[in-house]
Design a protein around this motif. Sequence first.
Motif, PDB file in Angstrom:
ATOM      1  N   PRO A 106     142.864  86.500  82.573  1.00  0.00           N
ATOM      2  CA  PRO A 106     141.502  86.073  81.741  1.00  0.00           C
ATOM      3  C   PRO A 106     142.154  85.174  80.687  1.00  0.00           C
ATOM      4  O   PRO A 106     140.966  84.622  79.839  1.00  0.00           O
ATOM      5  N   LEU A 107     143.126  84.988  80.095  1.00  0.00           N
ATOM      6  CA  LEU A 107     143.555  84.165  79.149  1.00  0.00           C
ATOM      7  C   LEU A 107     143.007  82.753  79.608  1.00  0.00           C
ATOM      8  O   LEU A 107     142.443  81.864  78.743  1.00  0.00           O
ATOM      9  N   LEU A 108     143.389  82.268  80.892  1.00  0.00           N
ATOM     10  CA  LEU A 108     143.023  81.087  81.404  1.00  0.00           C
ATOM     11  C   LEU A 108     141.602  81.083  81.478  1.00  0.00           C
ATOM     12  O   LEU A 108     140.836  79.854  81.228  1.00  0.00           O
ATOM     13  N   ALA A 109     140.786  82.113  81.861  1.00  0.00           N
ATOM     14  CA  ALA A 109     139.295  82.006  81.813  1.00  0.00           C
ATOM     15  C   ALA A 109     138.892  81.538  80.502  1.00  0.00           C
ATOM     16  O   ALA A 109     137.841  80.785  80.310  1.00  0.00           O
ATOM     17  N   LEU A 110     139.468  82.180  79.423  1.00  0.00           N
ATOM     18  CA  LEU A 110     138.843  81.934  78.111  1.00  0.00           C
ATOM     19  C   LEU A 110     139.334  80.414  77.610  1.00  0.00           C
ATOM     20  O   LEU A 110     138.456  79.795  77.008  1.00  0.00           O
ATOM     21  N   LEU A 111     140.318  79.889  78.115  1.00  0.00           N
ATOM     22  CA  LEU A 111     140.812  78.700  78.014  1.00  0.00           C
ATOM     23  C   LEU A 111     139.830  77.657  78.616  1.00  0.00           C
ATOM     24  O   LEU A 111     139.304  76.639  77.981  1.00  0.00           O
ATOM     25  N   ILE A 135     136.515  78.256  79.349  1.00  0.00           N
ATOM     26  CA  ILE A 135     135.447  78.452  78.443  1.00  0.00           C
ATOM     27  C   ILE A 135     135.186  77.736  77.230  1.00  0.00           C
ATOM     28  O   ILE A 135     134.263  76.955  76.920  1.00  0.00           O
ATOM     29  N   TRP A 136     136.438  77.747  76.608  1.00  0.00           N
ATOM     30  CA  TRP A 136     136.558  76.938  75.296  1.00  0.00           C
ATOM     31  C   TRP A 136     136.441  75.241  75.663  1.00  0.00           C
ATOM     32  O   TRP A 136     135.828  74.550  74.996  1.00  0.00           O
ATOM     33  N   ILE A 137     137.281  74.907  76.804  1.00  0.00           N
ATOM     34  CA  ILE A 137     137.199  73.665  77.277  1.00  0.00           C
ATOM     35  C   ILE A 137     135.713  73.267  77.287  1.00  0.00           C
ATOM     36  O   ILE A 137     135.156  71.922  76.926  1.00  0.00           O
ATOM     37  N   GLU A 138     134.829  74.008  78.210  1.00  0.00           N
ATOM     38  CA  GLU A 138     133.503  73.494  78.595  1.00  0.00           C
ATOM     39  C   GLU A 138     132.813  73.655  77.472  1.00  0.00           C
ATOM     40  O   GLU A 138     131.639  72.650  77.110  1.00  0.00           O
ATOM     41  N   TYR A 139     132.950  74.629  76.360  1.00  0.00           N
ATOM     42  CA  TYR A 139     132.056  74.367  75.190  1.00  0.00           C
ATOM     43  C   TYR A 139     132.391  73.225  74.421  1.00  0.00           C
ATOM     44  O   TYR A 139     131.584  72.621  73.718  1.00  0.00           O
ATOM     45  N   ARG A 140     133.604  72.797  74.232  1.00  0.00           N
ATOM     46  CA  ARG A 140     133.798  71.276  73.706  1.00  0.00           C
ATOM     47  C   ARG A 140     133.501  70.272  74.460  1.00  0.00           C
ATOM     48  O   ARG A 140     132.686  69.232  73.518  1.00  0.00           O
ATOM     49  N   LYS A 141     133.337  70.275  75.759  1.00  0.00           N
ATOM     50  CA  LYS A 141     132.795  69.149  76.405  1.00  0.00           C
ATOM     51  C   LYS A 141     131.317  68.971  76.035  1.00  0.00           C
ATOM     52  O   LYS A 141     130.569  68.104  75.881  1.00  0.00           O
ATOM     53  N   ARG A 142     130.654  70.325  76.209  1.00  0.00           N
ATOM     54  CA  ARG A 142     129.113  70.538  76.084  1.00  0.00           C
ATOM     55  C   ARG A 142     128.745  69.865  74.772  1.00  0.00           C
ATOM     56  O   ARG A 142     127.837  69.353  74.284  1.00  0.00           O
ATOM     57  N   LYS A 143     129.711  70.217  73.566  1.00  0.00           N
ATOM     58  CA  LYS A 143     129.443  70.113  72.271  1.00  0.00           C
ATOM     59  C   LYS A 143     129.617  68.447  71.782  1.00  0.00           C
ATOM     60  O   LYS A 143     128.785  67.760  71.084  1.00  0.00           O
ATOM     61  N   LYS A 144     130.556  67.665  72.597  1.00  0.00           N
ATOM     62  CA  LYS A 144     130.591  66.167  72.676  1.00  0.00           C
ATOM     63  C   LYS A 144     129.292  65.601  73.158  1.00  0.00           C
ATOM     64  O   LYS A 144     128.947  64.387  72.682  1.00  0.00           O
TER      65      LYS A 144
END
Length: 351
Positions: free
Chosen positions: A17-22, A24-33
């Motif tokens: 689950p920690l890797l899953a949260l990581l 999600i965070w990476i995808e969020y950063r990509k979407r934000k950029k």
Amino acid sequence: MIHFQHPDILYLLFAVPLLALLWIWIEYRKRKKLLEFADRPMFGRLIPDQSKARPIIKTTLLLLSLALLIITWANPQVGSKMVQGDQKGSDVAICLDISNSMMAEDIQPNRLERSKRIVANLLNGLGGDRVSLVVFAGTSFIQMPLTNDYSATKMFLDQVSCDLIATQGTAIGDAIEKAMRTFGYGDEEKTWVKKNSRAIIVISDGENFEDDARSAAAKASSEGIVVCTIGMGSEEGAPIPKYTNGVRTGFKYDRSGNTITTRMDEQTLKEIARAGDGVYVRAGNVNAGIDKILDRIEHLEKDNMGKAMFAEYESRYAYPLLAALLCLLLEIAIFERTNRKLNLDKILKRK
């Protein structure tokens, strides 16, 4: 019922689950950029083949395959039947110091409570070995004779306190002699046979004032008994708490009115272990280093303890391994971008 040969490995599942949260965070950063570069309606033109579902599916398959590989590593087993076999093991006597100095709190919660936890960990690490329990202060007595009933041993261990022996002091040599008696040494009704399958573990702060513990350890070693020691406390020392009706009312004082400070005598414990052909470890707040002692006991000769029933397990690691491989193959087969020729939406619209 499923049994795991290496259950500690299952703790690695918390990483999934920690890797899953990581991710999600990476995808969020990509979407934000991307939003900083262009408006959302422009995404379809800038990345026409982008799929929202496929990256999620691929990541889910990867994480699922990782979880299944961890389960495979833990080796799930199923007990199919009970079989009778010879039980082999060693005889281990545990000598526990219960003098007042063991109430010092330089090791939390105090030396005695930490020692009792160490004994419990030792019992969990021993296999088919028989154990006995000797408690000592100014004198010593056998709290528990040799047995392979670890549950009963832990029950007796819970009752141990510094109030069991009124005579204060630290008679390690006498405790070693009592431990030898639990093996049958000195028993006129039994014939003593020297074996290299016996061990004594002394857990103490090492402040030995009553006898020659080194000579007692050397005597045990001459009879094939290994003597190991575990040091409790710190070299800086700590005061000895004073309790009234279970409530601490201060610290113990000497005749001059000075606070008594008890320090661990590490040198004495090392010399006892050296004379007993054993090993010495120093207990700490986190790890008591009991693996060294368990390893020393593991290399002792093993005696036949009689017949015993054992559960025969059959490994089932192939099933999660196969499932993990299938998840990996599916992840490889699925492309991140949509396939224009095999686009299900377009095919349905065309029809």
